[in-house]
Design a protein around this motif. Sequence first.
Motif, mmCIF file in Angstrom:
data_model
loop_
_atom_site.group_PDB
_atom_site.id
_atom_site.type_symbol
_atom_site.label_atom_id
_atom_site.label_comp_id
_atom_site.label_asym_id
_atom_site.label_seq_id
_atom_site.Cartn_x
_atom_site.Cartn_y
_atom_site.Cartn_z
ATOM 1 N N SER A 71 155.749 13.258 60.721
ATOM 2 C CA SER A 71 156.434 12.560 59.642
ATOM 3 C C SER A 71 156.826 13.574 58.580
ATOM 4 O O SER A 71 156.073 14.504 58.274
ATOM 5 N N VAL A 72 158.019 13.416 57.992
ATOM 6 C CA VAL A 72 158.516 14.349 56.990
ATOM 7 C C VAL A 72 158.641 13.699 55.614
ATOM 8 O O VAL A 72 158.280 14.290 54.603
ATOM 9 N N SER A 73 159.153 12.471 55.588
ATOM 10 C CA SER A 73 159.440 11.823 54.304
ATOM 11 C C SER A 73 159.304 10.316 54.448
ATOM 12 O O SER A 73 159.584 9.756 55.517
ATOM 13 N N LEU A 74 158.858 9.677 53.353
ATOM 14 C CA LEU A 74 158.778 8.217 53.329
ATOM 15 C C LEU A 74 160.057 7.604 52.789
ATOM 16 O O LEU A 74 160.485 6.537 53.225
ATOM 17 N N ASP A 75 160.688 8.257 51.812
ATOM 18 C CA ASP A 75 161.889 7.733 51.182
ATOM 19 C C ASP A 75 162.929 8.847 51.039
ATOM 20 O O ASP A 75 162.826 9.653 50.108
ATOM 21 N N PRO A 76 163.887 8.951 51.973
ATOM 22 C CA PRO A 76 164.087 8.063 53.109
ATOM 23 C C PRO A 76 163.103 8.376 54.241
ATOM 24 O O PRO A 76 162.507 9.462 54.255
ATOM 25 N N PRO A 77 162.936 7.445 55.179
ATOM 26 C CA PRO A 77 162.002 7.705 56.286
ATOM 27 C C PRO A 77 162.565 8.753 57.244
ATOM 28 O O PRO A 77 163.585 8.519 57.891
#
Length: 201
Positions: A78-84
Motif C-alpha cells: 500500500s502506498v497511499s490512502l487518499d487517493p488509494p
Amino acid sequence: MLNTRRPAPPAALPAQPAPAADAAGHAVGVSNDEFRAAMSRLAAGVVLVTAKEPPLDPDDPQAPDGEDVGMTATAFMSVSLDPPLVLVSLREGSRMDDLLAEQPLWAVSVLSESQRHIAGRFAMKGRISDRLLFEDIPYVRGEATGAPLVGGALATLECRTEQRVTAGDHTLVVGRVLTARVPSADGGPLTYFKGRYRQLG
C-alpha cells in the motif's frame, strides 16, 4: 578578566568518498547472493497480479480477445490512502511488465494459505501458456478491469496505472485502486520467507 574571544568554528569534516562499485553497480562487498539472503529474511505476503491483453484488433469486434496474464508477486504494498494507491514491482522486460506498459488496467488477488499451488504455478520459469495456467482456477472477471480475480482470495483489488518508475532491473508500477473487496474471511495469508511459501502459526 573575562575572556570575550569567540571560539573558532570547528573545522569542516572532509567529504567522505562514495563507496566504490563493481561492474554490476553493487557497492564493493555486497554480492547478489548476500543481498538475496538478507532480503529473504523479510517476510512478505503473496499476491497474484493479473491483467487481460487487449483485443488483437480493437477496431474489429470479431477479432479474438487477448489472453489473460498472471504473475506471482511478493513485492506489493500500500502506498497511499487518499487517493488509494498501491505499488507492485515487476521484473523489467517480463511479460507482465510489457503488458502493463500498454494496458493500464490490472488486478491483484491476495492469496490465502490454501492457495500455495496457485502461487507456485504462476511463478514457474519457462512455464506453459497463461491460458492453461488459468484453466482449472476458479475466478471472476473484475467489473472495472476485466482482469481475473481469483476465487477464495483473502482480498481483491482492481487498479489503473498512475505511474511507472524504472528502478534498476525492475519497474515500479503505482496503481490507483478502483475497487477493493474482501470476498473471503476464512484462513490466513500465504507468506514468503527464506525462499519458501509459508503460513502463519
